[in-house]
Design an enzyme around this catalytic site. Sequence first.
Site, PDB file in Angstrom:
ATOM      1  N   SER A  66      40.360  43.803  39.341  1.00  0.00           N
ATOM      2  CA  SER A  66      41.445  43.223  38.558  1.00  0.00           C
ATOM      3  C   SER A  66      41.085  43.131  37.077  1.00  0.00           C
ATOM      4  O   SER A  66      39.929  42.882  36.714  1.00  0.00           O
ATOM      5  CB  SER A  66      41.751  41.813  39.084  1.00  0.00           C
ATOM      6  N   TYR A 110      46.646  45.097  33.539  1.00  0.00           N
ATOM      7  CA  TYR A 110      47.800  44.335  33.059  1.00  0.00           C
ATOM      8  C   TYR A 110      47.932  44.566  31.551  1.00  0.00           C
ATOM      9  O   TYR A 110      46.945  44.859  30.871  1.00  0.00           O
ATOM     10  CB  TYR A 110      47.601  42.836  33.265  1.00  0.00           C
ATOM     11  N   THR A 165      49.844  47.652  37.273  1.00  0.00           N
ATOM     12  CA  THR A 165      50.642  46.702  38.038  1.00  0.00           C
ATOM     13  C   THR A 165      51.919  46.416  37.258  1.00  0.00           C
ATOM     14  O   THR A 165      51.876  45.792  36.201  1.00  0.00           O
ATOM     15  CB  THR A 165      49.858  45.409  38.298  1.00  0.00           C
ATOM     16  N   LYS A 184      51.498  50.438  40.793  1.00  0.00           N
ATOM     17  CA  LYS A 184      51.493  49.417  41.850  1.00  0.00           C
ATOM     18  C   LYS A 184      52.645  48.431  41.638  1.00  0.00           C
ATOM     19  O   LYS A 184      52.863  47.950  40.529  1.00  0.00           O
ATOM     20  CB  LYS A 184      50.164  48.663  41.829  1.00  0.00           C
ATOM     21  N   HIS A 220      53.043  42.162  45.410  1.00  0.00           N
ATOM     22  CA  HIS A 220      52.120  41.328  44.634  1.00  0.00           C
ATOM     23  C   HIS A 220      51.682  40.108  45.450  1.00  0.00           C
ATOM     24  O   HIS A 220      51.550  38.990  44.937  1.00  0.00           O
ATOM     25  CB  HIS A 220      52.774  40.877  43.322  1.00  0.00           C
TER      26      HIS A 220
END
Length: 357
Positions: free
Chosen positions: A115, A139, A165, A229, A253
């Site tokens: 992440s 992100y 994402t 994603k 998510h």
Amino acid sequence: MPSESLGPEPPFLDLDRLEDAARELLPADVFDYYAGGAETETTLREAPDAWRSWRLRPRVLRGVTSVPLATEVLGAPVSSPIGVAPWAYQGMAHPDGELATARGAAAAGSLMTLSTSATHTLEEVATEIPGSPRWFQLYRLHSGRHTDDLARRAGDAGYAALVLTVDLPLLGRRHRDLRHDFALPAGLRMANHPADGDRPTLQDLATATWTFDDIARFGELSGLPVVVKGVLRGDDAVRCVRAGASAVWVSTHGGRQVDPAVPSAHALPEVVEAVGEEVEVYADGGVRTGSDVLTALALGARAVFVARPTIWGLATGGADGVAGVLSGLAEELAHTMALCGVDDVRSVPRDTVVPAR
């Protein structure tokens, strides 16, 4: 009476018990951060049952007694089609955080997705598992310059793909976190972000919005194939592919964004039908058993990813706990495939599953 030849019964992986053990170990706000969802948590609750809304149709007399699970994901060899989904702040679950998860995934031969909001840098994780496949999830946090830099760093550090994402234009309303006024514990920080974000609150995690043009742009910046994603619609999947995506990832998510949303188990067939053979499709969301994995493969997924089961494994057993969860799910998958007369994870027939009546 002929003897059965399926081999020894695989170990029983009790994820409910593992979650209960993690609840006992973790502070309430930390456990709720990992376990909770958005709004009414309908998406969160429905995700596991959605996989059970399909039924397996076993083939008999196929001579299948053992099933090799090795496959490739975007060309990278893995020991099974079960990977680790990205999840933030792993240092709250275990002192080694993402480093332990990386070691556990490597031990199981699984692909790890790191992440953006990790408590160890992407370079530290890459150094921890230099020979194992890994992806970096991105992100659009902080400045545009910083986001661009993260993409370049992922390419430089040897990650095999960049995962955008795209289902977080705004943060979902996560009531458990709001009740706790959740913030990172003292001593932890989002290691991939500037040092001024040591103890972010939920309000600090606002993101900039992706566009389809970003797919090609961030592929060029990183030099990596891009996985998108958060796709739940066939038309969106097609647009992602046309914009340069190398794969699409069906995901809600973890039930932490739109609620109630269509479960991944129900969105997956539409996405697979829309993109055909052009790109690989992955799925996450409520995968808890080997039969769930087999269902996803029959519906057209190349691989599945799990988050919360690995969180509970990390919290209770560190790297060994993560490896145990991934290996346990893989053993369940192989056992179920043998019982269903299916011997190849790379080409599970679509008619292996039908909707439950």
